[in-house]
Enzyme design. Structure first.
Site, short mmCIF file in Angstrom:
data_model
loop_
_atom_site.label_atom_id
_atom_site.label_comp_id
_atom_site.label_asym_id
_atom_site.label_seq_id
_atom_site.Cartn_x
_atom_site.Cartn_y
_atom_site.Cartn_z
CE LYS A 194 -12.05 -3.29 1.01
NZ LYS A 194 -12.97 -3.65 2.05
CE LYS A 202 -6.15 -8.37 -2.09
NZ LYS A 202 -6.03 -8.07 -0.68
CE LYS A 261 -4.43 -1.76 2.02
NZ LYS A 261 -5.22 -1.77 3.13
P1 TYM Z 1 -10.79 -6.16 4.00
O1 TYM Z 1 -11.82 -5.09 4.62
O2 TYM Z 1 -9.74 -5.97 3.19
O3 TYM Z 1 -11.62 -7.41 3.73
C1 TYM Z 1 -12.54 -8.28 4.17
C2 TYM Z 1 -12.20 -9.73 4.32
O4 TYM Z 1 -12.27 -10.03 2.90
C3 TYM Z 1 -11.16 -10.79 2.52
N1 TYM Z 1 -10.68 -10.71 1.12
C4 TYM Z 1 -10.59 -11.80 0.28
N2 TYM Z 1 -10.83 -13.11 0.51
C5 TYM Z 1 -10.71 -13.85 -0.86
N3 TYM Z 1 -10.19 -13.21 -1.89
C6 TYM Z 1 -10.21 -12.03 -2.19
N4 TYM Z 1 -9.96 -11.63 -3.27
C7 TYM Z 1 -10.27 -11.05 -0.92
N5 TYM Z 1 -10.39 -9.69 -0.78
C8 TYM Z 1 -10.51 -9.66 0.65
C9 TYM Z 1 -10.12 -10.26 3.41
O5 TYM Z 1 -9.16 -11.31 3.57
C10 TYM Z 1 -10.92 -10.09 4.78
O6 TYM Z 1 -10.98 -11.21 5.34
N6 TYM Z 1 -7.19 -6.15 7.71
C11 TYM Z 1 -8.59 -6.46 7.54
C12 TYM Z 1 -9.77 -5.96 8.21
C13 TYM Z 1 -9.45 -6.34 9.89
C14 TYM Z 1 -9.74 -7.46 10.42
C15 TYM Z 1 -9.65 -7.17 11.80
C16 TYM Z 1 -9.78 -8.76 10.00
C17 TYM Z 1 -9.35 -5.46 10.83
N7 TYM Z 1 -9.32 -5.69 11.85
C18 TYM Z 1 -9.49 -8.25 12.65
C19 TYM Z 1 -10.01 -9.77 11.02
C20 TYM Z 1 -9.93 -9.39 12.35
C21 TYM Z 1 -8.83 -6.25 5.98
O7 TYM Z 1 -8.39 -5.09 5.34
O8 TYM Z 1 -10.12 -6.63 5.38
#
Ligand code: TYM
Length: 352
Positions: free
Chosen positions: A217, A214, A123
Site C-alpha cells: 500500500k 511486493k 521505510k
Molecule cells: P500490514 O498491515 O502491512 O499487512 C497486513 C498483513 O498483510 C500481509 N501482506 C502481504 N502478504 C502477501 N503479499 C503481499 N504483497 C502482502 N502485503 C502485506 C502482511 O504480511 C501482514 O500479515 N507489522 C504488521 C502489522 C502488525 C501485526 C502485529 C501482524 C502489527 N502487530 C501482530 C501480526 C501480529 C504489518 O505491517 O502488516
C-alpha cells in the site's frame, strides 16, 4: 467474559494477528497473505484479531483519515468472514496494555538488534533516516507486545500459538520469539514463543506493474495494486493491463515469467485449482483469456466483500459496539498477562 474466551479451554490453540489501518482499502496481498487465513483459523483456534492503530501513527498521518480507516478496516474484516462471536476483533489503542508491554520489552531489546530490522531500514531510507520517528524504529517491539499479550495459558498439551502473516513479517516474528525466550530466561517462564503461520503459495503477492516487487500500500502505484474495495470496472482493467512477458505461454516460471507466475499464484489461491491444472487449462490460449477469467475470479471474491463492507459502514454504532465488545474480551486477557509481567519484573503492586 467473552463467549470465545469462556469456551476456549486452557490448551486450546491460540492465534493472534494484526493489520494496519493505513489505507482506504486492504489489497489482494493482504487478503491472500494473511486475512484469508485469519478467517480459516477461527474454526480451530481461539482467535484475536487486531486493527493496529498505534502502529499507524509511526509515520506522519492525518487523524481524520486514521479514524475513518480504522472503521473501514474493521468493517472489511467482518465482511471477509471474521466472526465476532467466535473471534475477538478489536482496536489496538482500546487496550492500553499493548503500549505498556511494548515499554517493558523495549528494555530487553538490544539497540543493535532493533537496528537490524529490514522493514525499518527500507521505510526510513525512503524518508531519510534522521526524519524517521523513534516510533518507527521501535515498531517491531510494539508488534511483539501485540502478540505476547495473548500468550496462551498453560494447559495439559504443549500450547500452540500461531501468527498468520505474509512473508514480509517473518523477521518481526523472529524478534518476537527471541524476546519471549529472553524474558522467560531472565524473569521466569511467562510467554509461549509464537510460530509464524505463512501460507506457502501466497506469502508474497507482487505488484501487477512491477512483478518482482511486493504489492504494497505504501510502495505500489495504483495500477500495481488490487484493492479489495475497488469498483469492478477499474479492477478488471488493472488485471487486463498487468505486466506479463512478451511470450504467450501461461507457465509458472519465477525467473523468466515473474508477472504470469504471480497471476497464476493468485488464480490458484482464489479458485483452489493447482497451478499445473491452470497451465493445462490455458495451454495455447494466450494471456488474454487467462487474464479475463482471472479478473472474473477476483471480482467474484471481492464484490460480496465490498457490498457487505458498505453495509457495515452504514451502521457505525453497531460497528463500534462490536469493537467495544472485542476490546473488553481482549482487555481481560491482556490485563491478566500484564499482571504477571509486572510482578515478574519486580514492580510493586497497587494492592487493590
Ligand atoms: P500490514 O498491515 O502491512 O499487512 C497486513 C498483513 O498483510 C500481509 N501482506 C502481504 N502478504 C502477501 N503479499 C503481499 N504483497 C502482502 N502485503 C502485506 C502482511 O504480511 C501482514 O500479515 N507489522 C504488521 C502489522 C502488525 C501485526 C502485529 C501482524 C502489527 N502487530 C501482530 C501480526 C501480529 C504489518 O505491517 O502488516
Amino acid at each position: 467474559m467473552s463467549q470465545a474466551t469462556e469456551t476456549a479451554a486452557a490448551g486450546t490453540p491460540r492465534v493472534l494477528s494484526g493489520i494496519q489501518p493505513t489505507a482506504d482499502s486492504f489489497h489482494l496481498g493482504n487478503y491472500l497473505g494473511a486475512l484469508r487465513q485469519w478467517v480459516a483459523l477461527q474454526d480451530t483456534h481461539d482467535a484475536f484479531y487486531c486493527v493496529v492503530d498505534l502502529h499507524a501513527i509511526t509515520v506522519e498521518h492525518d487523524p481524520a483519515a486514521l479514524r475513518r480507516r480504522t472503521r473501514v478496516s474493521a468493517a472489511q474484516l467482518l465482511a471477509m468472514g471474521v466472526d465476532p462471536e467466535r473471534s475477538t476483533l478489536f482496536v489496538q489503542s482500546h487496550v492500553p496494555e499493548h503500549a505498556e508491554l511494548a515499554w517493558v520489552l523495549s528494555c530487553i531489546t538490544g539497540f543493535g538488534e532493533a537496528s537490524r530490522m529490514t522493514q525499518f531500514k527500507d521505510k526510513s531510507a525512503k524518508q531519510g533516516a534522521s526524519a524517521a520517528s523513534v516510533g518507527l524504529f521501535t515498531y517491531p517491539i510494539l508488534q511483539a507486545a501485540d502478540i505476547l499479550l495473548y500468550t496462551p495459558e498453560p494447559g495439559e498439551n504443549a500450547p500452540v500459538f500461531h501468527v498468520p502473516v505474509g512473508e514480509d513479517q517473518r523477521q518481526h516474528l523472529e524478534l518476537t520469539r527471541d524476546l519471549a525466550q529472553r524474558f522467560n530466561h531472565r524473569f521466569g517462564d511467562t510467554f509461549v514463543a509464537p510460530d509464524a503461520f505463512i501460507p506457502a503459495a501466497a506469502a508474497k503477492i507482487t505488484d501487477l506493474q512491477e512483478p518482482t516487487a511486493k504489492m504494497s500500500k505504501s510502495a505500489s502505484s495504483p495500477q500495481g495494486i488490487i484493492d479489495v474495495l475497488e469498483e469492478p470496472g477499474p479492477m478488471r482493467k488493472k488485471i487486463m493491463r498487468a505486466v506479463t512477458d512478451t511470450g504467450t505461454e501461461v507457465r509458472y516460471d519465477e525467473q523468466n515469467k515473474a508477472g504470469v507466475t504471480n497471476l497464476l499464484r493468485v488464480f490458484s489461491a482464489l479458485e483452489g485449482t493447482p497451478i499445473p491444472d491452470l497451465e493445462t487449462r490455458y495451454a495455447g490460449s494466450g494471456y488474454g483469456q487467462f487474464k479475463k477469467d482471472l479478473a472474473q475470479v477476483v471480482l467474484d471474491t471481492f464484490t460480496p466483500v465490498r457490498e457487505r463492507t458498505e453495509k457495515l459502514l452504514g451502521d457505525e454504532r453497531h460497528l463500534d459496539a462490536i469493537l467495544r465488545h472485542g476490546a473488553e474480551r481482549a482487555g481481560a486477557v491482556a490485563a491478566r498477562t500484564m499482571e504477571i509481567v509486572r510482578d515478574r519484573v519486580g514492580f510493586v503492586g497497587r494492592g487493590d
